[in-house]
Scaffold this motif. Structure first.
Motif, PDB file in Angstrom:
ATOM      1  N   ASN A  95      30.492  -3.688 -31.915  1.00 36.06           N
ATOM      2  CA  ASN A  95      31.668  -4.225 -31.233  1.00 36.06           C
ATOM      3  C   ASN A  95      32.480  -3.069 -30.642  1.00 36.06           C
ATOM      4  OD1 ASN A  95      34.513  -5.248 -30.944  1.00 36.06           O
ATOM      5  ND2 ASN A  95      33.568  -7.117 -31.727  1.00 36.06           N
TER       6      ASN A  95
ATOM      7  N   LYS B   1      35.488  -2.611 -30.176  1.00 39.97           N
ATOM      8  CA  LYS B   1      36.709  -2.307 -30.936  1.00 39.97           C
ATOM      9  C   LYS B   1      36.404  -1.580 -32.241  1.00 39.97           C
ATOM     10  CE  LYS B   1      39.273  -6.252 -29.068  1.00 39.97           C
ATOM     11  NZ  LYS B   1      39.947  -7.550 -29.388  1.00 39.97           N
ATOM     12  N   ASN B   2      35.128  -1.555 -32.640  1.00 42.54           N
ATOM     13  CA  ASN B   2      34.742  -0.832 -33.853  1.00 42.54           C
ATOM     14  C   ASN B   2      34.210   0.565 -33.572  1.00 42.54           C
ATOM     15  OD1 ASN B   2      35.423  -2.318 -36.096  1.00 42.54           O
ATOM     16  ND2 ASN B   2      33.428  -3.305 -36.349  1.00 42.54           N
TER      17      ASN B   2
ATOM     18  N   ARG C 225      35.240   4.111 -35.355  1.00 41.99           N
ATOM     19  CA  ARG C 225      35.968   3.788 -36.585  1.00 41.99           C
ATOM     20  C   ARG C 225      35.611   4.784 -37.689  1.00 41.99           C
ATOM     21  NH1 ARG C 225      36.767  -2.374 -38.557  1.00 41.99           N
ATOM     22  NH2 ARG C 225      37.855  -1.972 -40.517  1.00 41.99           N
TER      23      ARG C 225
ATOM     24  N   PRO D 103      35.980  -7.403 -35.567  1.00 41.31           N
ATOM     25  CA  PRO D 103      37.029  -7.814 -34.634  1.00 41.31           C
ATOM     26  C   PRO D 103      36.868  -9.228 -34.075  1.00 41.31           C
ATOM     27  CG  PRO D 103      36.249  -5.595 -34.125  1.00 41.31           C
ATOM     28  CD  PRO D 103      35.298  -6.164 -35.130  1.00 41.31           C
ATOM     29  N   ASP D 104      35.664  -9.797 -34.166  1.00 47.40           N
ATOM     30  CA  ASP D 104      35.426 -11.111 -33.556  1.00 47.40           C
ATOM     31  C   ASP D 104      35.792 -12.284 -34.444  1.00 47.40           C
ATOM     32  OD1 ASP D 104      34.551 -10.132 -31.140  1.00 47.40           O
ATOM     33  OD2 ASP D 104      32.444 -10.108 -31.728  1.00 47.40           O
TER      34      ASP D 104
END
Length: 404
Positions: A34, A36-37, A40, A126-127
């Motif tokens: 993802n 957004k990951n 991290r 995030p999903d």
């Protein structure tokens, strides 16, 4: 640092063993990660030398093209390994520890994790709530069918075996703690199986066999397993289950009546999921759910560890592609049945099941017919598993299992 070999989905119903990057304590970009990951940081994590990692039926759904998994996705969410590196923030897990990794990735800090709902952690994907290694739409955490893998939130998540030598003697049983054994147990437990229960289990794949063994551990008086494949039913009979060959007998209630003297059971467990087939091998994704509602008594429980998805590109109709199934829900409502669905919160069960294994109260490896192959033999394992053999394939990346 040494290299890393891993099993990746390569499209067209196949997998490939290929070189990938050695894991770091950060989630890098890659297939299925993802956005957004990406980047991290995971100083709360550890890097494992994988001792054993299993092929799961959930992996097969992706390999068959029945999900939106991208090509190149590194597979594998059933992981047991030795800690070879710890992050700066890891306090209790140490180098050299042999650990089981729950397939659910959980932070240990959000409201759901604090409440024990580690299967729907709010902070790792995030999903949607919930995450897993090497699985589509689960955040992109790299899978563990590899030589080495990174595991985040180690202090909270991993189950450390108390005696490494003892654990290696029972590694074929303990490797099942990451998913299949807790999942089968969760199905039986949430269906309400208890002393004297009569139980019907739909599906004699590894999860169904694990559920059958779990029902026996919980005290069931009779465990009946239904499947279309006779070899798998033979495996169920090998540890004391009654069986129904669905390809020969479409009326499950009638067959249960012949076994029990009544056409219903106290509890039922769906271990098939969305790729269910009818007695003539036609695809019927709601078939199992409707049949277990019919054959479970009023007030009975249904455990549903079988996987259902919200996107199925290979479904037979538009509704099924969206995970919208034609259920006889009115029947279930009228019978006041209970339903428990979703991923298994592994951490609720794995410590107790570990003790059952270590003290010879559980024989899960024999129940599921654990079969060891090398990492390089993974394509063969996937092909064999897809054909319906009664085996649970255990990958042995470093030859440590076979050496025992």
């Amino acid at each position: 640092m040494s290299g890393n070999r891993a099993v990746a989905y390569s499209g067209n119903g196949s997998v490939t063993v290929k070189d990938i990057d050695f894991p770091e304590l950060v989630l890098r970009d890659g297939p299925g990660v993802n956005p957004k990951n990406v980047g991290r940081k995971c100083e709360h994590g550890v890097i494992l030398k994988v001792v054993s990692t299993n092929i799961c039926g959930s992996d097969q759904h992706m390999v068959r093209g029945r999900t939106t998994a991208p090509e190149g996705l590194v597979l594998g969410h059933e992981i047991t390994g030795e800690v070879i590196e710890t992050g700066r923030d890891v306090e209790f897990v140490r180098k050299g520890d042999l650990v089981s990794v729950p397939f659910n990735i959980a932070c240990g800090r959000c409201r759901n994790c604090i409440e024990g709902k580690t299967h729907i952690c709010l902070n790792v994907n995030p999903d949607r709530p919930g995450s897993a290694y090497g699985y589509v739409d689960m955040g992109g955490w790299v899978g563990g069918q590899a030589e080495y893998v990174m595991v985040p939130y180690a202090d909270f998540q991993v189950l450390t075996f108390p005696d490494k030598d003892q654990a290696m003697e029972k590694i074929l049983d303990l490797t099942m703690l990451s998913d299949i054994f807790p999942t089968g147990f969760h199905g039986a437990y949430t269906a309400g199986v208890k002393m004297g229960s009569t139980v019907y289990i739909a599906g004699a794949g590894p999860v169904g066999l694990a559920a059958a063994h779990s029902a026996q551990l919980l005290g069931a008086s009779v465990v009946i397993v239904g499947d279309l494949i006779e070899e798998r039913l033979q495996q169920a009979r090998s540890f004391g289950c009654e069986t129904i060959n669905i390809s020969e007998h479409d009326d499950i209630s009638e067959q249960i009546d012949q076994i029990l003297g009544v056409p219903e059971v106290d509890a039922a467990i769906d271990c098939v999921g969305f790729e269910a087939h009818g007695h003539q091998h036609e695809e019927a994704p709601a078939k199992v759910l409707n049949s277990v509602m019919e054959t479970t008594k009023a007030g009975g429980g249904l455990g549903i560890p079988g996987l259902y998805v919200t996107e199925d590109p290979g479904a037979s109709d538009e509704d099924a592609r969206r995970g919208s199934l034609k259920l006889d829900f009115g029947l279930g409502w009228a019978k006041a049945q209970t339903f428990v669905t979703g991923q298994t919160p592994v951490m609720q069960y794995h410590h107790g099941l570990m003790k059952a294994i270590l003290h010879d109260k559980a024989d899960i490896a024999n129940a599921v017919n654990a079969t060891v192959i090398s990492l390089e033999e993974a394509p063969y394992g996937y092909e064999e598993f897809d054909s319906g053999v009664a085996k649970k394939f255990v990958l042995d990346p470093h030859g440590l299992v076979r050496s025992r």
